[in-house]
Design an enzyme around this catalytic site. Structure first.
Site, PDB file in Angstrom:
ATOM      1  N   LYS A   4       0.832  -1.201   0.000  1.00  0.00           N
ATOM      2  CA  LYS A   4       0.000   0.000   0.000  1.00  0.00           C
ATOM      3  C   LYS A   4       0.871   1.256   0.000  1.00  0.00           C
ATOM      4  O   LYS A   4       0.636   2.198  -0.765  1.00  0.00           O
ATOM      5  CB  LYS A   4      -0.937   0.002   1.217  1.00  0.00           C
ATOM      6  CG  LYS A   4      -2.083  -1.006   1.121  1.00  0.00           C
ATOM      7  CD  LYS A   4      -2.857  -1.163   2.443  1.00  0.00           C
ATOM      8  CE  LYS A   4      -3.952  -2.219   2.289  1.00  0.00           C
ATOM      9  NZ  LYS A   4      -4.758  -2.427   3.512  1.00  0.00           N
TER      10      LYS A   4
ATOM     11  N   ASP B 161     -10.683   3.624   4.328  1.00  0.00           N
ATOM     12  CA  ASP B 161     -11.162   2.241   4.272  1.00  0.00           C
ATOM     13  C   ASP B 161     -12.685   2.175   4.134  1.00  0.00           C
ATOM     14  O   ASP B 161     -13.232   1.135   3.779  1.00  0.00           O
ATOM     15  CB  ASP B 161     -10.798   1.505   5.576  1.00  0.00           C
ATOM     16  CG  ASP B 161      -9.512   0.693   5.462  1.00  0.00           C
ATOM     17  OD1 ASP B 161      -9.266   0.154   4.372  1.00  0.00           O
ATOM     18  OD2 ASP B 161      -8.791   0.600   6.460  1.00  0.00           O
TER      19      ASP B 161
ATOM     20  N   GLN C  27      -4.483  -0.972   9.702  1.00  0.00           N
ATOM     21  CA  GLN C  27      -4.545  -2.311   9.116  1.00  0.00           C
ATOM     22  C   GLN C  27      -5.200  -3.292  10.080  1.00  0.00           C
ATOM     23  O   GLN C  27      -4.873  -3.320  11.269  1.00  0.00           O
ATOM     24  CB  GLN C  27      -3.131  -2.773   8.737  1.00  0.00           C
ATOM     25  CG  GLN C  27      -3.075  -4.104   8.012  1.00  0.00           C
ATOM     26  CD  GLN C  27      -3.688  -4.069   6.614  1.00  0.00           C
ATOM     27  OE1 GLN C  27      -3.781  -3.021   5.975  1.00  0.00           O
ATOM     28  NE2 GLN C  27      -4.118  -5.206   6.131  1.00  0.00           N
TER      29      GLN C  27
HETATM   30  N1  GUN Z   1      -7.240  -6.208   6.299  1.00  0.00           N
HETATM   31  C1  GUN Z   1      -7.636  -6.912   5.215  1.00  0.00           C
HETATM   32  N2  GUN Z   1      -8.177  -6.084   4.295  1.00  0.00           N
HETATM   33  C2  GUN Z   1      -8.106  -4.841   4.801  1.00  0.00           C
HETATM   34  C3  GUN Z   1      -8.487  -3.562   4.323  1.00  0.00           C
HETATM   35  O1  GUN Z   1      -9.034  -3.383   3.232  1.00  0.00           O
HETATM   36  N3  GUN Z   1      -8.231  -2.503   5.159  1.00  0.00           N
HETATM   37  C4  GUN Z   1      -7.667  -2.664   6.368  1.00  0.00           C
HETATM   38  N4  GUN Z   1      -7.487  -1.578   7.116  1.00  0.00           N
HETATM   39  N5  GUN Z   1      -7.302  -3.830   6.853  1.00  0.00           N
HETATM   40  C5  GUN Z   1      -7.533  -4.913   6.071  1.00  0.00           C
END
Ligand code: GUN
Length: 291
Positions: A53, A120, A97
């Site tokens: 990311k 998110d 995350q």
């Molecule tokens: N863990 C798995 N997918 C995601 C996501 O799209 N965002 C976040 N913050 N954590 C995740």
């Protein structure tokens, strides 16, 4: 053979568009759109997602910083960190995350993020806006799937979309998006307690699998010609690989490819789109906050 939906290529197109937008934003506002990614603990999958990311954000002209905290970082300290990021006018997007360590209440953390910086799309206010069909920051994985369907030219109006999985991150928001005006699907959500799931998936014109079970969807569960979207990323032991495992989706790709009309691979399908939509959300959050 099914048409292969190339998520890497579509994601590259989205990322190029975001890079253009980010450059225009920087020219207009004298700073780049800014994303802060918070990772608590050392979950190896999370570490690799977070790295991907941050790298993609940097390449798109987004000022990205990853804040790494130890596994025993307290909930109070995490909430204080989020409060600081909320208050920082130079921060546009905040991503914490998931999953978080056991001692941290994920719902409390999600609620603590400023909804306008919630790239998110997990904050209850943004979830509510999504369900109501209002403009909002949409969760990245389902938003990426919508983008794949659109750019592949998949007909959605009146189609029966079956979503396997009811998670807050994918299944539930996916169902809400497919139901919205403009997409206009008839939506069925299945989960681990669903009876006779095969009979339901066989009715799907669009099948989205997000249950986290390796190769759960077999060819006999798929209607000929259906569009099949695989959200799963499962590690299965594989001694022939140097790292000792390989990644497979929730779909038995080889067999289902013989039946489906279109299918996403793993890797190279939904995964790259999740990251591309995070960048798009960050740019969008920056633009909204600047006006
Ligand atoms: N863990 C798995 N997918 C995601 C996501 O799209 N965002 C976040 N913050 N954590 C995740």
């Amino acid at each position: 053979m099914a048409h292969l939906i190339d998520g890497t290529a579509v994601a590259a197109a989205v990322r190029a568009e975001v890079a253009e937008g980010a450059a225009a934003f920087a020219a207009a506002h004298g700073r780049r759109p800014a994303l802060r990614v918070v990772l608590v603990g050392e979950n190896p999958a999370s570490q690799s997602y977070v790295r991907a990311k941050a790298r993609a954000a940097g390449q798109a002209g987004i000022d990205a910083e990853t804040l790494l905290r130890p596994a025993d970082f307290s909930q109070a300290d995490l909430l204080a960190l989020i409060a600081d990021l909320n208050a920082d006018p130079a921060v546009d997007g905040i991503l914490v995350q998931l999953p978080l360590p056991e001692h941290v209440d994920e719902a409390a953390v999600t609620r603590a993020i400023d909804p306008d910086k919630d790239v998110d799309g997990f904050h209850p206010e943004n979830v509510g806006r999504l369900v109501l069909g209002e403009d909002t920051l949409e969760p990245c994985t389902p938003a990426g799937i919508v983008e794949l369907l659109r750019r592949t030219g998949v007909e959605t109006t009146g189609a029966h979309a079956v979503v396997l999985g009811r998670s807050n991150i994918v299944g539930k928001p996916m169902a809400s998006l497919l139901l919205r005006r403009g997409l206009d699907c008839t939506v069925t959500v299945c989960h681990s307690r669903t009876r006779d799931v095969d009979a339901i998936t066989r009715q799907a014109d669009i099948l989205v699998a997000a249950i986290g079970r390796a190769e759960f969807v077999t060819a006999d569960m798929v209607k000929p010609g259906a569009t099949v979207i695989d959200v799963g990323i499962n590690r299965v032991e594989d001694e022939s690989r140097e790292r000792g495992y390989r990644l497979v989706g929730d779909i038995d790709f080889d067999a289902v490819s013989e039946v489906a009309g279109a299918i996403t691979p793993v890797p190279g399908g939904v995964g790259p789109m999740t990251i591309a939509m995070l960048l798009a959300n960050t740019l969008r959050a920056a633009e909204r906050r600047a006006t």
